[in-house]
Design an enzyme around this catalytic site. Sequence first.
Site, PDB file in Angstrom:
ATOM      1  N   LYS A   1      34.756  -0.703  44.768  1.00  0.00           N
ATOM      2  CA  LYS A   1      35.934   0.012  44.251  1.00  0.00           C
ATOM      3  C   LYS A   1      36.106   1.340  44.970  1.00  0.00           C
ATOM      4  O   LYS A   1      37.196   1.677  45.430  1.00  0.00           O
ATOM      5  CB  LYS A   1      35.767   0.267  42.747  1.00  0.00           C
ATOM      6  N   ASN A   2      35.020   2.112  45.073  1.00  0.00           N
ATOM      7  CA  ASN A   2      35.141   3.477  45.601  1.00  0.00           C
ATOM      8  C   ASN A   2      35.280   3.519  47.123  1.00  0.00           C
ATOM      9  O   ASN A   2      35.513   4.582  47.687  1.00  0.00           O
ATOM     10  CB  ASN A   2      33.973   4.339  45.125  1.00  0.00           C
TER      11      ASN A   2
ATOM     12  N   ARG B   1      42.228   9.353  38.911  1.00  0.00           N
ATOM     13  CA  ARG B   1      42.033  10.521  39.772  1.00  0.00           C
ATOM     14  C   ARG B   1      42.091  10.181  41.246  1.00  0.00           C
ATOM     15  O   ARG B   1      42.515  10.992  42.068  1.00  0.00           O
ATOM     16  CB  ARG B   1      40.670  11.151  39.489  1.00  0.00           C
TER      17      ARG B   1
ATOM     18  N   PRO C   1      37.418  19.655  39.253  1.00  0.00           N
ATOM     19  CA  PRO C   1      38.483  20.362  39.983  1.00  0.00           C
ATOM     20  C   PRO C   1      38.760  19.744  41.364  1.00  0.00           C
ATOM     21  O   PRO C   1      38.000  18.894  41.817  1.00  0.00           O
ATOM     22  CB  PRO C   1      37.912  21.773  40.149  1.00  0.00           C
ATOM     23  N   VAL C   2      39.852  20.192  42.002  1.00  0.00           N
ATOM     24  CA  VAL C   2      40.182  19.694  43.343  1.00  0.00           C
ATOM     25  C   VAL C   2      40.279  20.844  44.342  1.00  0.00           C
ATOM     26  O   VAL C   2      40.905  20.725  45.390  1.00  0.00           O
ATOM     27  CB  VAL C   2      41.502  18.868  43.351  1.00  0.00           C
ATOM     28  N   ASP C   3      39.651  21.977  44.000  1.00  0.00           N
ATOM     29  CA  ASP C   3      39.762  23.167  44.854  1.00  0.00           C
ATOM     30  C   ASP C   3      39.290  22.910  46.281  1.00  0.00           C
ATOM     31  O   ASP C   3      39.859  23.434  47.248  1.00  0.00           O
ATOM     32  CB  ASP C   3      38.971  24.338  44.221  1.00  0.00           C
ATOM     33  N   LEU C   4      38.279  22.079  46.449  1.00  0.00           N
ATOM     34  CA  LEU C   4      37.750  21.857  47.803  1.00  0.00           C
ATOM     35  C   LEU C   4      38.741  21.065  48.662  1.00  0.00           C
ATOM     36  O   LEU C   4      38.875  21.315  49.863  1.00  0.00           O
ATOM     37  CB  LEU C   4      36.400  21.132  47.746  1.00  0.00           C
TER      38      LEU C   4
ATOM     39  N   ASP D   1      26.580   7.529  39.592  1.00  0.00           N
ATOM     40  CA  ASP D   1      27.226   6.321  39.061  1.00  0.00           C
ATOM     41  C   ASP D   1      26.223   5.252  38.616  1.00  0.00           C
ATOM     42  O   ASP D   1      26.631   4.204  38.103  1.00  0.00           O
ATOM     43  CB  ASP D   1      28.188   5.729  40.112  1.00  0.00           C
TER      44      ASP D   1
ATOM     45  N   ILE E   1      25.451  16.028  39.061  1.00  0.00           N
ATOM     46  CA  ILE E   1      26.771  15.965  39.704  1.00  0.00           C
ATOM     47  C   ILE E   1      27.891  16.316  38.723  1.00  0.00           C
ATOM     48  O   ILE E   1      28.758  17.114  39.030  1.00  0.00           O
ATOM     49  CB  ILE E   1      27.034  14.554  40.306  1.00  0.00           C
TER      50      ILE E   1
ATOM     51  N   ARG F   1      37.973  -1.609  34.947  1.00  0.00           N
ATOM     52  CA  ARG F   1      38.353  -0.713  36.048  1.00  0.00           C
ATOM     53  C   ARG F   1      37.389  -0.858  37.221  1.00  0.00           C
ATOM     54  O   ARG F   1      37.766  -0.606  38.364  1.00  0.00           O
ATOM     55  CB  ARG F   1      38.331   0.746  35.584  1.00  0.00           C
TER      56      ARG F   1
HETATM   57  C1  EPZ Z   1      33.631  10.082  43.622  1.00  0.00           C
HETATM   58  O1  EPZ Z   1      34.369  10.950  42.778  1.00  0.00           O
HETATM   59  C2  EPZ Z   1      33.622   8.738  42.927  1.00  0.00           C
HETATM   60  N1  EPZ Z   1      34.997   8.270  42.782  1.00  0.00           N
HETATM   61  C3  EPZ Z   1      32.927   8.875  41.575  1.00  0.00           C
HETATM   62  O2  EPZ Z   1      32.876   7.574  41.009  1.00  0.00           O
HETATM   63  C4  EPZ Z   1      31.511   9.390  41.793  1.00  0.00           C
HETATM   64  O3  EPZ Z   1      30.892   9.580  40.542  1.00  0.00           O
HETATM   65  C5  EPZ Z   1      31.554  10.711  42.561  1.00  0.00           C
HETATM   66  O4  EPZ Z   1      32.291  10.540  43.800  1.00  0.00           O
HETATM   67  C6  EPZ Z   1      30.188  11.263  42.910  1.00  0.00           C
HETATM   68  O5  EPZ Z   1      29.482  10.324  43.662  1.00  0.00           O
HETATM   69  C7  EPZ Z   1      35.584   7.654  43.791  1.00  0.00           C
HETATM   70  O6  EPZ Z   1      35.019   7.479  44.872  1.00  0.00           O
HETATM   71  C8  EPZ Z   1      36.963   7.135  43.583  1.00  0.00           C
HETATM   72  P1  EPZ Z   1      33.120  14.475  44.049  1.00  0.00           P
HETATM   73  P2  EPZ Z   1      34.877  12.355  43.339  1.00  0.00           P
HETATM   74  O7  EPZ Z   1      34.333  15.148  44.594  1.00  0.00           O
HETATM   75  O8  EPZ Z   1      35.237  12.195  44.759  1.00  0.00           O
HETATM   76  C9  EPZ Z   1      32.872  18.830  42.072  1.00  0.00           C
HETATM   77  C10 EPZ Z   1      32.939   6.000  39.206  1.00  0.00           C
HETATM   78  O9  EPZ Z   1      32.440   5.779  38.082  1.00  0.00           O
HETATM   79  N2  EPZ Z   1      34.104  19.122  42.834  1.00  0.00           N
HETATM   80  O10 EPZ Z   1      32.045  14.084  44.992  1.00  0.00           O
HETATM   81  O11 EPZ Z   1      35.903  12.857  42.397  1.00  0.00           O
HETATM   82  C11 EPZ Z   1      33.105  17.769  40.999  1.00  0.00           C
HETATM   83  O12 EPZ Z   1      33.640  18.327  39.820  1.00  0.00           O
HETATM   84  C12 EPZ Z   1      33.147   7.392  39.650  1.00  0.00           C
HETATM   85  O13 EPZ Z   1      33.288   5.106  40.003  1.00  0.00           O
HETATM   86  C13 EPZ Z   1      34.572  20.415  42.837  1.00  0.00           C
HETATM   87  O14 EPZ Z   1      34.008  21.327  42.229  1.00  0.00           O
HETATM   88  O15 EPZ Z   1      33.550  13.209  43.185  1.00  0.00           O
HETATM   89  C14 EPZ Z   1      31.723  17.197  40.827  1.00  0.00           C
HETATM   90  O16 EPZ Z   1      30.963  18.004  39.982  1.00  0.00           O
HETATM   91  C15 EPZ Z   1      33.528   8.390  38.689  1.00  0.00           C
HETATM   92  N3  EPZ Z   1      35.721  20.687  43.538  1.00  0.00           N
HETATM   93  C16 EPZ Z   1      31.148  17.254  42.241  1.00  0.00           C
HETATM   94  O17 EPZ Z   1      31.949  18.216  42.939  1.00  0.00           O
HETATM   95  C17 EPZ Z   1      36.398  19.711  44.236  1.00  0.00           C
HETATM   96  O18 EPZ Z   1      37.426  20.022  44.850  1.00  0.00           O
HETATM   97  C18 EPZ Z   1      31.196  15.936  43.013  1.00  0.00           C
HETATM   98  O19 EPZ Z   1      32.493  15.389  42.919  1.00  0.00           O
HETATM   99  C19 EPZ Z   1      35.889  18.410  44.234  1.00  0.00           C
HETATM  100  C20 EPZ Z   1      34.733  18.142  43.520  1.00  0.00           C
END
Ligand code: EPZ
Length: 426
Positions: free
Chosen positions: A22-23, A99, A129-132, A313, A335, A405
Site C-alpha cells: 500500500k505505502n 493523508r 504535521p506537513v512542515d517538512l 507499522d 515515530i 484500507r
Molecule cells: C508514512 O507516513 C506511512 N504512510 C505510515 O504508514 C508510516 O507509519 C510512516 O510513514 C512512518 O513509517 C504512507 O507511506 C502512506 P512520516 P508519513 O512523514 O509519510 C513527523 C500505515 O499504517 N513529521 O515519515 O506520514 C510525523 O508527525 C501508516 O500504513 C513532521 O513532524 O510519515 C511523524 O512523527 C500510517 N513533519 C514522523 O515525522 C512533517 O512534515 C514520521 O512521519 C512530516 C512528518
Amino acid sequence: MDRIRVRGGRRLKGTIPISGAKNAALPLMAACLLTEESLRFTNVPGLADVMYMAEILSQLGVSVTRRMDVPVGQGGTMELKARGRPQSLATYDTVRKMRASFLVLGPLLARVREATVSLPGGCAIGARPVDLHLKGLEAMGAEIELAGGYVLARAPDGLKGAEFAFPSVSVGATENLMMAATLANGRTTLVNAAREPEIVDLGNCLSAMGANVSGLGTSTIVIEGVKELHGAVHRVLPDRIETGTYAIAAAIAGGEVELSGTELDLIGALVPLLRKSGTEIDATPNGIRVSRGTGRPRAADVRTEPFPGFPTDLQAQYMALMVVADGTSVIQENIFENRFMHVPELLRMGADISVHGDTATVRGREKLKGAPVMATDLRASVSLILAGLAAEGETIVNRVYHLDRGFERIEAKLGACGADIERLTT
Ligand code: EPZ
C-alpha cells in the site's frame, strides 16, 4: 458495517501470498501527475486506500484504467494517464480522508507550477504535521501560503534544484520532494532522507520514467532535474508490513506458514526478534518460511525507528505477540505520539500492559480471552485479529473498514491456512 470474527486456538499451516505494498502504491500513483504519458503498474493491491487514491487522481483529470478483479494475492494492474493539464486543487474532503493524498502536491507543483492542496490535519495516531514537505518545497523556490486550511503553492518559473537537509526523517516529505525534484531546474540533494524500501521503489519508478536519481536506499538522495518524464511500467514492491504481520501471526498461533512473493530483507528488523521469541524464519526460493512449535514465545524489547530500524507499522502486531509471550517486554514508540490505541482493546482480552508516555511494558500472559474489540487505526485493528488467533473463544473485531484500507482479504488469507476467521456482513 462488516466485522471479523476469529475463534482462537488453531495452528496455521499453508501459504499466504503477499500483496503489493500500500505505502509504495500510493506515492507511485501520485507520480503519474509528472508525465502526460501513461504509467502502468502491476502487483497493485486491492485495497480501499488504493481505490481512493485512484478516485482522487481521476478528480484531478487523470484517466484511470484498472483490473483489480484477480484472485487473492495475484495483484491487479492499473494504468494512469495525466494527459493535458491536470487540475491543481485537492480539497479538504479529499485529503482529510486519506493523508497520502497530500503526495499530489510535489508532482503538481513540478508539472503545473501551482497547486492548492488542503492541509491534512491530525489523525488517530497523532498530529502529523506537513512542515517538512513545505520547507523542502520552499527551499526549491516554491512560494507557499497557508489560507483557510489550504496550502497555496506556486512556482511560476518552475522549481529550482536545492540542497535540503531534513531535521528529522520523514517518508512522505522525502517522497513529495523526490517527485518535485525530478522536473526542477538543476540538482536537488536531499540530506537525512528516508531510506524505506518504498522510497527506493518510488525512485526506481521515477528512473524508469526518465528521472535522474541516485543514492536511493541511503540517507542522501541526489536528483538531477530533467525537462520532462515519460511513461513506464512498474511492478509494485511486496508489502513488508503485511509480510511482517503474517510472520507474527504464525509466531502467535504456531504452525508453519510460507509467505510467498516477498523477501526476508524487507523485514530485517523483525527477523532477530522473531528468532529470539523461538520462531524459525528463513528465506525460501518463493519468499519466507515461518514456523513455531508448541510452547510459548519468549519476550524481547523493541523500539520503533525509521528504516532500517523496527517499523512503527509493526509495533501493534509485535505487541500482540508479546502479550502472550513468556516474560516481560518493553515496547517504545518513537515515530508517532499516539500509537497505542490497541492497548485498551488488548486489555479487554486479558492482556497485562501499562503505558507511560511513549513506552509500553507488556507482561506476557499464558492465556487471552476473546472479546468484542475495535480500533481506530489499521495496524491497531490487525493486532486485535492476531491476538484473537491466540485467545480462547471468540473475538469480534469491529470497524473492519480500517483493515480494508491496508490488508487485502485478510480473512481469506488466514482462513486458507486453517485459522477460524470469518467476515460478518450484518
Ligand atoms: C508514512 O507516513 C506511512 N504512510 C505510515 O504508514 C508510516 O507509519 C510512516 O510513514 C512512518 O513509517 C504512507 O507511506 C502512506 P512520516 P508519513 O512523514 O509519510 C513527523 C500505515 O499504517 N513529521 O515519515 O506520514 C510525523 O508527525 C501508516 O500504513 C513532521 O513532524 O510519515 C511523524 O512523527 C500510517 N513533519 C514522523 O515525522 C512533517 O512534515 C514520521 O512521519 C512530516 C512528518
